[in-house]
Design a protein around this motif. Structure first.
Motif, PDB file in Angstrom:
ATOM      1  N   MET A   1       2.244  72.776 -56.041  1.00  0.00           N
ATOM      2  CA  MET A   1       1.254  72.070 -56.859  1.00  0.00           C
ATOM      3  C   MET A   1       1.779  70.669 -57.182  1.00  0.00           C
ATOM      4  SD  MET A   1      -0.442  73.293 -60.469  1.00  0.00           S
ATOM      5  CE  MET A   1      -1.695  72.314 -61.256  1.00  0.00           C
ATOM      6  N   GLN A   2       0.963  69.668 -56.953  1.00  0.00           N
ATOM      7  CA  GLN A   2       1.392  68.286 -57.154  1.00  0.00           C
ATOM      8  C   GLN A   2       1.474  67.964 -58.638  1.00  0.00           C
ATOM      9  OE1 GLN A   2      -1.079  65.392 -55.266  1.00  0.00           O
ATOM     10  NE2 GLN A   2       0.387  63.742 -55.513  1.00  0.00           N
ATOM     11  N   GLU A   3       2.551  67.281 -59.031  1.00  0.00           N
ATOM     12  CA  GLU A   3       2.728  66.888 -60.424  1.00  0.00           C
ATOM     13  C   GLU A   3       1.829  65.703 -60.746  1.00  0.00           C
ATOM     14  OE1 GLU A   3       6.382  65.685 -63.466  1.00  0.00           O
ATOM     15  OE2 GLU A   3       6.601  65.428 -61.313  1.00  0.00           O
ATOM     16  N   ALA A   4       1.214  65.731 -61.928  1.00  0.00           N
ATOM     17  CA  ALA A   4       0.354  64.626 -62.357  1.00  0.00           C
ATOM     18  C   ALA A   4       1.193  63.367 -62.554  1.00  0.00           C
ATOM     19  CB  ALA A   4      -0.369  64.990 -63.649  1.00  0.00           C
ATOM     20  N   ILE A   5       0.674  62.253 -62.093  1.00  0.00           N
ATOM     21  CA  ILE A   5       1.395  60.991 -62.208  1.00  0.00           C
ATOM     22  C   ILE A   5       1.661  60.650 -63.667  1.00  0.00           C
ATOM     23  CG2 ILE A   5       1.248  58.500 -61.813  1.00  0.00           C
ATOM     24  CD1 ILE A   5      -0.311  59.106 -59.270  1.00  0.00           C
ATOM     25  N   GLY A   6       0.689  60.906 -64.542  1.00  0.00           N
ATOM     26  CA  GLY A   6       0.823  60.567 -65.954  1.00  0.00           C
ATOM     27  C   GLY A   6       1.953  61.286 -66.656  1.00  0.00           C
ATOM     28  N   SER A   7       2.405  62.396 -66.104  1.00  0.00           N
ATOM     29  CA  SER A   7       3.475  63.157 -66.744  1.00  0.00           C
ATOM     30  C   SER A   7       4.796  62.404 -66.708  1.00  0.00           C
ATOM     31  CB  SER A   7       3.632  64.523 -66.069  1.00  0.00           C
ATOM     32  OG  SER A   7       4.065  64.353 -64.726  1.00  0.00           O
ATOM     33  N   LYS A   8       4.883  61.341 -65.912  1.00  0.00           N
ATOM     34  CA  LYS A   8       6.125  60.574 -65.794  1.00  0.00           C
ATOM     35  C   LYS A   8       6.192  59.416 -66.794  1.00  0.00           C
ATOM     36  CE  LYS A   8       6.465  61.605 -60.850  1.00  0.00           C
ATOM     37  NZ  LYS A   8       6.490  61.039 -59.476  1.00  0.00           N
ATOM     38  N   LEU A   9       5.136  59.186 -67.568  1.00  0.00           N
ATOM     39  CA  LEU A   9       5.132  58.080 -68.509  1.00  0.00           C
ATOM     40  C   LEU A   9       6.126  58.325 -69.640  1.00  0.00           C
ATOM     41  CD1 LEU A   9       1.340  57.174 -68.885  1.00  0.00           C
ATOM     42  CD2 LEU A   9       3.067  56.066 -67.479  1.00  0.00           C
ATOM     43  N   THR A  10       6.887  57.290 -69.974  1.00  0.00           N
ATOM     44  CA  THR A  10       7.883  57.365 -71.041  1.00  0.00           C
ATOM     45  C   THR A  10       7.211  57.145 -72.391  1.00  0.00           C
ATOM     46  OG1 THR A  10       9.622  56.551 -69.576  1.00  0.00           O
ATOM     47  CG2 THR A  10       9.987  56.316 -71.948  1.00  0.00           C
ATOM     48  N   PRO A  11       7.478  58.003 -73.396  1.00  0.00           N
ATOM     49  CA  PRO A  11       6.860  57.822 -74.709  1.00  0.00           C
ATOM     50  C   PRO A  11       7.572  56.774 -75.544  1.00  0.00           C
ATOM     51  CG  PRO A  11       8.201  59.813 -74.701  1.00  0.00           C
ATOM     52  CD  PRO A  11       8.239  59.268 -73.298  1.00  0.00           C
ATOM     53  N   ILE A  12       6.795  56.040 -76.330  1.00  0.00           N
ATOM     54  CA  ILE A  12       7.314  54.989 -77.203  1.00  0.00           C
ATOM     55  C   ILE A  12       6.435  54.941 -78.448  1.00  0.00           C
ATOM     56  CG2 ILE A  12       5.956  53.224 -75.989  1.00  0.00           C
ATOM     57  CD1 ILE A  12       8.233  51.242 -76.571  1.00  0.00           C
ATOM     58  N   LEU A  13       7.012  54.557 -79.571  1.00  0.00           N
ATOM     59  CA  LEU A  13       6.316  54.637 -80.857  1.00  0.00           C
ATOM     60  C   LEU A  13       6.287  53.296 -81.569  1.00  0.00           C
ATOM     61  CD1 LEU A  13       5.109  56.298 -83.268  1.00  0.00           C
ATOM     62  CD2 LEU A  13       7.483  56.705 -83.990  1.00  0.00           C
ATOM     63  N   SER A  14       5.157  52.982 -82.187  1.00  0.00           N
ATOM     64  CA  SER A  14       5.046  51.863 -83.117  1.00  0.00           C
ATOM     65  C   SER A  14       4.796  52.397 -84.519  1.00  0.00           C
ATOM     66  CB  SER A  14       3.903  50.923 -82.719  1.00  0.00           C
ATOM     67  OG  SER A  14       3.678  49.962 -83.733  1.00  0.00           O
ATOM     68  N   ILE A  15       5.581  51.904 -85.471  1.00  0.00           N
ATOM     69  CA  ILE A  15       5.374  52.202 -86.890  1.00  0.00           C
ATOM     70  C   ILE A  15       5.035  50.869 -87.541  1.00  0.00           C
ATOM     71  CG2 ILE A  15       6.427  53.070 -89.012  1.00  0.00           C
ATOM     72  CD1 ILE A  15       8.369  54.687 -87.303  1.00  0.00           C
ATOM     73  N   ALA A  16       3.777  50.676 -87.937  1.00  0.00           N
ATOM     74  CA  ALA A  16       3.352  49.345 -88.372  1.00  0.00           C
ATOM     75  C   ALA A  16       1.999  49.417 -89.050  1.00  0.00           C
ATOM     76  CB  ALA A  16       3.301  48.393 -87.172  1.00  0.00           C
ATOM     77  N   ALA A  28      -1.951  45.576 -81.020  1.00  0.00           N
ATOM     78  CA  ALA A  28      -1.193  44.755 -80.071  1.00  0.00           C
ATOM     79  C   ALA A  28      -0.042  45.549 -79.470  1.00  0.00           C
ATOM     80  CB  ALA A  28      -0.661  43.506 -80.763  1.00  0.00           C
ATOM     81  N   ASP A  29       0.610  46.363 -80.297  1.00  0.00           N
ATOM     82  CA  ASP A  29       1.736  47.165 -79.811  1.00  0.00           C
ATOM     83  C   ASP A  29       1.296  48.141 -78.734  1.00  0.00           C
ATOM     84  OD1 ASP A  29       3.239  45.834 -81.703  1.00  0.00           O
ATOM     85  OD2 ASP A  29       3.181  47.470 -83.155  1.00  0.00           O
ATOM     86  N   LEU A  30       0.194  48.842 -78.987  1.00  0.00           N
ATOM     87  CA  LEU A  30      -0.279  49.829 -78.013  1.00  0.00           C
ATOM     88  C   LEU A  30      -0.697  49.164 -76.700  1.00  0.00           C
ATOM     89  CD1 LEU A  30      -2.318  52.234 -80.333  1.00  0.00           C
ATOM     90  CD2 LEU A  30      -0.074  52.650 -79.305  1.00  0.00           C
ATOM     91  N   LYS A  31      -1.309  47.998 -76.796  1.00  0.00           N
ATOM     92  CA  LYS A  31      -1.668  47.267 -75.574  1.00  0.00           C
ATOM     93  C   LYS A  31      -0.417  46.862 -74.798  1.00  0.00           C
ATOM     94  CE  LYS A  31      -5.947  45.369 -77.540  1.00  0.00           C
ATOM     95  NZ  LYS A  31      -6.615  44.155 -78.059  1.00  0.00           N
ATOM     96  N   THR A  32       0.588  46.392 -75.532  1.00  0.00           N
ATOM     97  CA  THR A  32       1.842  45.988 -74.878  1.00  0.00           C
ATOM     98  C   THR A  32       2.524  47.179 -74.225  1.00  0.00           C
ATOM     99  OG1 THR A  32       2.123  44.213 -76.506  1.00  0.00           O
ATOM    100  CG2 THR A  32       4.074  44.874 -75.254  1.00  0.00           C
ATOM    101  N   PHE A  33       2.555  48.304 -74.906  1.00  0.00           N
ATOM    102  CA  PHE A  33       3.146  49.520 -74.324  1.00  0.00           C
ATOM    103  C   PHE A  33       2.426  49.890 -73.027  1.00  0.00           C
ATOM    104  CE2 PHE A  33       4.195  51.128 -78.902  1.00  0.00           C
ATOM    105  CZ  PHE A  33       5.242  50.225 -78.986  1.00  0.00           C
ATOM    106  N   SER A  34       1.100  49.849 -73.053  1.00  0.00           N
ATOM    107  CA  SER A  34       0.326  50.193 -71.856  1.00  0.00           C
ATOM    108  C   SER A  34       0.582  49.208 -70.723  1.00  0.00           C
ATOM    109  CB  SER A  34      -1.171  50.229 -72.189  1.00  0.00           C
ATOM    110  OG  SER A  34      -1.468  51.273 -73.084  1.00  0.00           O
ATOM    111  N   ALA A  35       0.720  47.925 -71.074  1.00  0.00           N
ATOM    112  CA  ALA A  35       1.008  46.918 -70.050  1.00  0.00           C
ATOM    113  C   ALA A  35       2.359  47.162 -69.385  1.00  0.00           C
ATOM    114  CB  ALA A  35       0.969  45.520 -70.669  1.00  0.00           C
ATOM    115  N   HIS A  36       3.266  47.837 -70.099  1.00  0.00           N
ATOM    116  CA  HIS A  36       4.581  48.173 -69.540  1.00  0.00           C
ATOM    117  C   HIS A  36       4.611  49.593 -68.954  1.00  0.00           C
ATOM    118  CE1 HIS A  36       5.720  44.602 -71.846  1.00  0.00           C
ATOM    119  NE2 HIS A  36       6.818  44.566 -71.123  1.00  0.00           N
ATOM    120  N   LYS A  37       3.438  50.203 -68.818  1.00  0.00           N
ATOM    121  CA  LYS A  37       3.279  51.527 -68.197  1.00  0.00           C
ATOM    122  C   LYS A  37       4.017  52.618 -68.986  1.00  0.00           C
ATOM    123  CE  LYS A  37       2.670  49.480 -63.623  1.00  0.00           C
ATOM    124  NZ  LYS A  37       3.124  49.426 -62.214  1.00  0.00           N
ATOM    125  N   LEU A  38       3.885  52.531 -70.317  1.00  0.00           N
ATOM    126  CA  LEU A  38       4.487  53.505 -71.208  1.00  0.00           C
ATOM    127  C   LEU A  38       3.389  54.264 -71.949  1.00  0.00           C
ATOM    128  CD1 LEU A  38       7.267  51.233 -72.741  1.00  0.00           C
ATOM    129  CD2 LEU A  38       7.562  52.938 -70.944  1.00  0.00           C
TER     130      LEU A  38
END
Length: 273
Positions: A1-16, A28-38
């Motif tokens: 069974m092929q692994e989903a590509i999204g399962s490889k995304l690294t988690p990151i948190l903003s507290i703000a 802005a933080d969430l957009k920046t995280f997404s732009a870095h493929k996180l």
């Protein structure tokens, strides 16, 4: 069974705090995280009614709710890096500090957000001393601008030597490294990075635009993103500065005040920017 590509995304948190107009804060933080493929996650400390021209009001979230948001993250999806932005009260500073002691996250980037672009005090200046005592020791990278550093250090910063003196003072107060941003200077936008042993000057030309809403939030979240991607501090900062330069270069002319930067500039073709 092929692994989903999204399962490889690294988690990151903003507290703000939030920004309902989308240019700064959590958004802005969430957009920046997404732009870095996180995989971006958030803990909201304050709900801020603001736009490109003004801040209308700030509502701080009760500390119990902040505790529960942070618990929800760390018991299930521990992040590889944490960006901390606006903390609007002493109660919230103590709350965040207690949780950092408890969960001991790695790669903490602390942006001491004090003022909105229009000068509105997002952190009351009388709280600066408590902020320094309670929060700086958690910062793997501290990212003040010149006005913020002046309040935290207690002296005026007028040139690059003063910036170095301030970066060293903030390191001595507990930060593990300091990036003192030079965007408020008149002649250039050079930053000073102090790693505890050496000073590094990061040079950049100034872009002639008023659309700089959220640049500090974006830079700190970009640094956190690069740390989450296993880059060392200096590399993380250099790449983050380059990312923000492009985001300002292709900024968005929206609103009546300081328009937002373009977090997803790399997704557009050159003739669409």
């Amino acid at each position: 069974m092929q692994e989903a590509i999204g399962s490889k995304l690294t988690p990151i948190l903003s507290i703000a705090g939030s920004d309902c107009s989308g240019g700064a804060g959590i958004q802005a933080d969430l957009k920046t995280f997404s732009a870095h493929k996180l995989f971006g996650m958030s803990v909201i400390l304050s709900v801020v009614a603001e736009n490109t021209a003004r801040v209308i009001s700030v509502h701080n979230v009760p500390s119990r709710i902040v505790d529960e948001q942070i618990l929800a993250i760390f018991e299930d999806i521990p992040p590889e890096a944490v960006k901390i932005g606006m903390i609007g009260s002493v109660e919230l500073m103590q709350c965040v500090a207690n949780n950092l002691k408890k969960f001991k996250p790695k790669n903490v980037v602390l942006d001491p957000v004090m003022f909105a672009k229009n000068g509105y005090a997002l952190m009351p200046t009388q709280n600066c001393e408590f902020f320094a005592k309670s929060m700086l020791s958690f910062a793997d990278v501290l990212t003040p601008n010149i006005p913020e550093a002046q309040y935290l250090c207690g002296f005026k910063i007028e040139n690059e030597e003063d910036m170095k003196k301030a970066a060293k003072a903030l390191f001595d107060k507990g930060a593990k490294s300091v990036l003192l941003k030079g965007g408020h200077k008149k002649d250039d936008a050079n930053d000073i990075f102090y790693d505890g042993a050496n000073f590094h000057t990061l040079k950049a030309p100034r872009i002639d635009t008023k659309n700089t809403h959220g640049t500090g939030c974006t830079l700190s979240s970009a640094i956190a993103s690069n740390l989450a991607l296993k880059k060392d501090k200096f590399e993380a900062i250099k790449e983050a500065k380059a990312y923000v330069f492009e985001a300002i270069k292709y900024s968005l002319n929206l609103g009546k005040g300081h328009g937002p930067t373009n977090h997803f500039h790399s997704l557009f073709k050159k003739d669409e920017r």
